[in-house]
Design a protein around this motif. Structure first.
Motif, PDB file in Angstrom:
ATOM      1  N   LEU A 150       0.835  -1.206   0.000  1.00  0.00           N
ATOM      2  CA  LEU A 150       0.000   0.000   0.000  1.00  0.00           C
ATOM      3  C   LEU A 150       0.867   1.252   0.000  1.00  0.00           C
ATOM      4  N   ALA A 151       1.967   1.216   0.757  1.00  0.00           N
ATOM      5  CA  ALA A 151       2.882   2.358   0.777  1.00  0.00           C
ATOM      6  C   ALA A 151       3.533   2.577  -0.580  1.00  0.00           C
ATOM      7  N   ALA A 152       3.702   1.488  -1.348  1.00  0.00           N
ATOM      8  CA  ALA A 152       4.324   1.585  -2.674  1.00  0.00           C
ATOM      9  C   ALA A 152       3.332   1.986  -3.757  1.00  0.00           C
ATOM     10  N   GLY A 153       2.037   2.055  -3.422  1.00  0.00           N
ATOM     11  CA  GLY A 153       1.049   2.501  -4.396  1.00  0.00           C
ATOM     12  C   GLY A 153      -0.083   1.549  -4.684  1.00  0.00           C
ATOM     13  N   ALA A 154      -0.057   0.332  -4.117  1.00  0.00           N
ATOM     14  CA  ALA A 154      -1.181  -0.588  -4.315  1.00  0.00           C
ATOM     15  C   ALA A 154      -2.441   0.021  -3.726  1.00  0.00           C
ATOM     16  N   ARG A 155      -3.594  -0.299  -4.337  1.00  0.00           N
ATOM     17  CA  ARG A 155      -4.855   0.301  -3.890  1.00  0.00           C
ATOM     18  C   ARG A 155      -5.892  -0.743  -3.469  1.00  0.00           C
ATOM     19  N   ILE A 156      -5.591  -2.007  -3.684  1.00  0.00           N
ATOM     20  CA  ILE A 156      -6.507  -3.097  -3.338  1.00  0.00           C
ATOM     21  C   ILE A 156      -5.691  -4.192  -2.675  1.00  0.00           C
ATOM     22  N   VAL A 157      -6.260  -4.840  -1.667  1.00  0.00           N
ATOM     23  CA  VAL A 157      -5.654  -6.015  -1.052  1.00  0.00           C
ATOM     24  C   VAL A 157      -6.456  -7.245  -1.477  1.00  0.00           C
ATOM     25  N   ASN A 158      -5.760  -8.263  -1.933  1.00  0.00           N
ATOM     26  CA  ASN A 158      -6.380  -9.519  -2.359  1.00  0.00           C
ATOM     27  C   ASN A 158      -5.797 -10.629  -1.501  1.00  0.00           C
ATOM     28  N   ASP A 159      -6.585 -11.117  -0.542  1.00  0.00           N
ATOM     29  CA  ASP A 159      -6.091 -12.082   0.445  1.00  0.00           C
ATOM     30  C   ASP A 159      -6.786 -13.425   0.252  1.00  0.00           C
ATOM     31  N   VAL A 160      -6.025 -14.446  -0.167  1.00  0.00           N
ATOM     32  CA  VAL A 160      -6.611 -15.757  -0.410  1.00  0.00           C
ATOM     33  C   VAL A 160      -7.137 -16.409   0.861  1.00  0.00           C
ATOM     34  N   SER A 161      -6.719 -15.921   2.015  1.00  0.00           N
ATOM     35  CA  SER A 161      -7.210 -16.481   3.279  1.00  0.00           C
ATOM     36  C   SER A 161      -8.436 -15.733   3.804  1.00  0.00           C
ATOM     37  N   GLY A 162      -8.891 -14.711   3.097  1.00  0.00           N
ATOM     38  CA  GLY A 162     -10.023 -13.941   3.582  1.00  0.00           C
ATOM     39  C   GLY A 162      -9.725 -13.182   4.861  1.00  0.00           C
ATOM     40  N   LEU A 163      -8.498 -12.722   5.023  1.00  0.00           N
ATOM     41  CA  LEU A 163      -8.006 -12.013   6.215  1.00  0.00           C
ATOM     42  C   LEU A 163      -7.980 -12.906   7.457  1.00  0.00           C
ATOM     43  N   ALA A 164      -7.893 -14.222   7.247  1.00  0.00           N
ATOM     44  CA  ALA A 164      -7.851 -15.139   8.390  1.00  0.00           C
ATOM     45  C   ALA A 164      -6.442 -15.592   8.742  1.00  0.00           C
ATOM     46  N   HIS A 165      -5.487 -15.407   7.836  1.00  0.00           N
ATOM     47  CA  HIS A 165      -4.144 -15.947   8.046  1.00  0.00           C
ATOM     48  C   HIS A 165      -3.341 -15.141   9.053  1.00  0.00           C
ATOM     49  N   ASP A 166      -3.331 -13.820   8.898  1.00  0.00           N
ATOM     50  CA  ASP A 166      -2.524 -12.934   9.737  1.00  0.00           C
ATOM     51  C   ASP A 166      -3.455 -12.124  10.635  1.00  0.00           C
ATOM     52  N   PRO A 167      -3.323 -12.231  11.948  1.00  0.00           N
ATOM     53  CA  PRO A 167      -4.243 -11.525  12.845  1.00  0.00           C
ATOM     54  C   PRO A 167      -4.174 -10.005  12.738  1.00  0.00           C
ATOM     55  N   GLU A 168      -3.113  -9.467  12.118  1.00  0.00           N
ATOM     56  CA  GLU A 168      -2.989  -8.021  11.964  1.00  0.00           C
ATOM     57  C   GLU A 168      -3.543  -7.521  10.626  1.00  0.00           C
TER      58      GLU A 168
END
Length: 320
Positions: A150-168
């Motif tokens: 995101l800091a480098a310019g990405a505007r979308i997050v695509n998480d194959v775990s549905g935000l379940a993998h990393d608690p942060e």
């Protein structure tokens, strides 16, 4: 409390399903939704707002895949050098891609994890070079990688775990206020193949995605920012992938954008008799068009030019 599902069918009909646990309590087809099903029917018929300003909503978006990895199932090693990945992204944009999805860790069946630091090293130069020219999505399960991308310019997050993998991860997305793709997967890429056991694959995937949506909202992520992905090929057998595609319309009742990624996947090779992933273009197009006709608003693909052309011809025939 029984769960309800509404599935649009050809001819304007609606399939209404209720179940408690694995037991189906109601399953019938109607021409018009009863009053107490009106909210689900309205969601299924609605057109969500653009996921980012300027992106169209009157046609499916094409998301070009750039794997900056040595071991992805289809194109591992093709774009490992930053200059090769950047050139591939530029070519996809010239061919009509709306979004570029850049990942630095393979999630093919059996893939092992890599440290986020290595993932970041691979993708940040590519994102920084391409983000000024088009919306970039970062394909990652790791919060640290999300932040760096995101800091480098990405505007979308695509998480194959549905935000379940990393608690942060959910907190990072909530703080950024960016769109997020929640994909359905069980286990990890290393374990998911053994977890493809469902009472009803479509209803179970729906329920597990509903749980991920609820968790995202609880973390402060606006529902309007959420995109859903049924996770074709992730903890699914070949037949289960077909069943999800056959009944894709059921996921429209979330009222959210639906992303579908079928490009070059193993089941395409199985049914299309194409063992080599890069020879699965025609089968991938067939499945992608089916997904578009049945409600997918984003198609995640390797072969951008072919997909863009196929969508243009389909829309011309349909009078879009």
């Amino acid at each position: 409390m029984p769960r309800r599902y509404l599935e649009p069918l050809p001819g304007g009909r609606l399939r209404l399903i209720e179940r408690a646990g694995p037991a189906i309590l109601r399953d019938h087809v109607v021409v018009e939704a009863p009053a107490d099903w009106a909210e689900l029917a309205a969601r299924a018929a609605a057109r969500p707002a653009p996921i980012l300003p300027g992106l169209p909503v009157d046609r499916p978006l094409v998301m070009g895949v750039i794997n900056v990895t040595p071991d992805s199932f289809s194109d591992g090693g093709d774009h490992l050098r930053p200059e090769d990945a950047i050139a591939a992204g530029e070519a996809m944009l010239a061919a009509g891609a709306d979004i570029l999805d850049i990942g630095g860790e393979s999630t093919r069946p059996g893939a092992e994890r890599i440290p986020p630091a290595e993932e970041i090293r691979r993708i940040v130069p590519v994102i920084a070079a391409l983000a000024p020219h088009a919306p970039v999505s970062v394909d990652t399960r790791n919060a640290a990688t999300m932040q760096a991308a995101l800091a480098a310019g990405a505007r979308i997050v695509n998480d194959v775990s549905g935000l379940a993998h990393d608690p942060e991860a959910a907190a990072v997305v909530a703080a950024a206020g960016c769109p997020v793709v929640l994909m359905h997967m069980r286990g990890t890429p290393a374990t998911m193949t053994a977890l493809a056991t469902y009472d009803d694959v479509v209803l179970d995937v729906h329920d597990e995605l509903a749980d991920r949506v609820a968790a995202a909202e609880q973390a402060g992520i606006a529902r309007s920012r959420i995109v859903l992905d049924p996770g074709i090929g992730f903890a699914k057998t070949a037949e289960q992938n077909l069943e999800l595609l056959r009944r894709l319309g059921l996921f429209r009742s979330f009222g959210l954008h639906l992303l579908v990624g079928v490009s070059r996947k193993r089941f395409i090779g199985q049914y299309g008799e194409a063992p080599e992933p890069k020879a699965r273009g025609p089968g991938s197009l067939a499945a992608a068009l089916w997904a578009a006709i049945n409600g997918a608003s984003i198609l995640r693909v390797h072969d951008v030019a072919d997909t863009v052309q196929a969508l243009k011809v389909w829309r011309a025939i349909a009078g879009a």
